[in-house]
Design a protein around this motif. Structure first.
Motif: not given
Ligand code: AHR
Length: 321
Positions: A127-139
């Motif tokens: 709940s400390l952030y609204v969204t996380f946008m970016g790559s799937d680094f594991t993939e």
């Protein structure tokens, strides 16, 4: 009171004029976004900064931009400054994954929404952030691993790999290592014989590769670099050691920036897994949605490909970064 058409049109015109005038109650307030960038460590990062700056301009969002020079303490300071300035939204690309809870709780207490771009935090409290946008680094790591397994399928004997890791404790360094290892562990011939950080920079990539070559010499079959810049630095070290990059040592890296395409076209890099830095437009859309009270997805994943050297010349003209 009944309005005739002319009075109604005049009233509407007056209202829209008032909305454009500064100082009136109806004047549209510009959204203020505070953005804390990791630094300027790579070609990828420069393209990411450019994407954020130009998208803010296009979206009419006032951007307060701060460069942390790859130091977490600088990012924490910047976030605190944004809170003190009462910006509308804070966005940042966390240099490392841990140690953010305190400052994120401060932003939450100040009721300032936070957006994570590019890199994740490992906070349990989402709940400390609204969204996380970016790559799937594991993939991305898995893609690198799968490409290597396929490339080596007809070879005999051990495949000795050296790995240039990204910044210690950063999400891409942790996840790209994990994804790659997950794939290669299926075949015991694949061995990571050296693994060290090159901090995502060309200079460090070169320096660490020199040390790998000194220690392991011709034993090295493959270099897996967590980004293109480190691979480009390492290519220089390989050439200076009298070896042929992409021939004597197979080289895999991540980002697919223009520099990597140039290296592939020159026959010095075998493959680059794409990681798009063009997050600016998506970020501005999310900021506007948040301000408008619209729902925003918790995780927005960037779609990406993989580019082997055989397609580099054809793809190069289409590259935007
Ligand atoms: O977080 C993304 C990574 O950071 C990129 O792969 C690298 O080049 C950058 O510095």
């Amino acid at each position: 009171m009944k309005m005739n058409r002319r009075t109604l049109a005049a009233t509407l015109a007056a209202v829209s004029m008032a909305a454009m005038l500064p100082g009136t109650a109806l004047a549209q307030k510009k959204i203020v976004l505070g953005f804390s960038q990791v630094g300027a460590e790579s070609e990828w990062r420069t393209a990411n900064t450019e994407s954020i700056k130009s998208a803010a301009k296009d979206a009419g969002i006032e951007l307060k931009f701060s460069d942390a020079q790859q130091k977490q303490e600088n990012q924490i300071k910047a976030i605190r400054a944004f809170i003190a300035q009462k910006v509308d939204v804070i966005a940042f690309s966390p240099v490392v994954a841990s140690g953010w809870d305190t400052v994120l709780k401060e932003a939450k207490a100040a009721k300032i929404p936070v957006v994570l771009t590019d890199r994740a935090v490992d906070s349990k409290d989402t709940s400390l952030y609204v969204t996380f946008m970016g790559s799937d680094f594991t993939e991305e790591g898995r893609k690198a691993g799968r490409w290597l397994v396929e490339k080596m399928k007809d070879t005999k004997g051990d495949v000795n790999i050296v790995e240039l890791q990204g910044t210690v404790g950063s999400a891409p360094a942790i996840d790209r290592k994990k994804g790659f290892e997950e794939v290669i562990k299926a075949d015991p011939r694949f061995k990571i014989i050296r693994s060290q950080t090159g901090d995502f920079t060309r200079a460090k990539g070169k320096e660490v590769m020199e040390a790998f070559l000194k220690a392991e010499g011709k034993k090295i079959n493959v270099l897996y670099a967590h980004n293109d810049d480190m691979a480009i630095g390492a290519i220089q070290a390989i050439e200076e050691a009298g070896l042929k990059p992409a021939k004597d040592i197979t080289i895999i890296s991540i980002d697919a920036v223009k520099g990597a395409f140039e290296a592939m076209i020159a026959g010095k890099l075998n493959v680059s897994v794409e990681c798009s830095p063009l997050l600016g437009p998506q970020l501005m859309t999310a900021v506007k949605d948040i301000m408008a009270g619209k729902p925003v997805q918790k995780r927005i994943v960037t779609e990406e490909g993989i580019f082997p050297m055989e397609v580099a010349a054809k793809e190069f003209p289409k590259r935007k970064y």
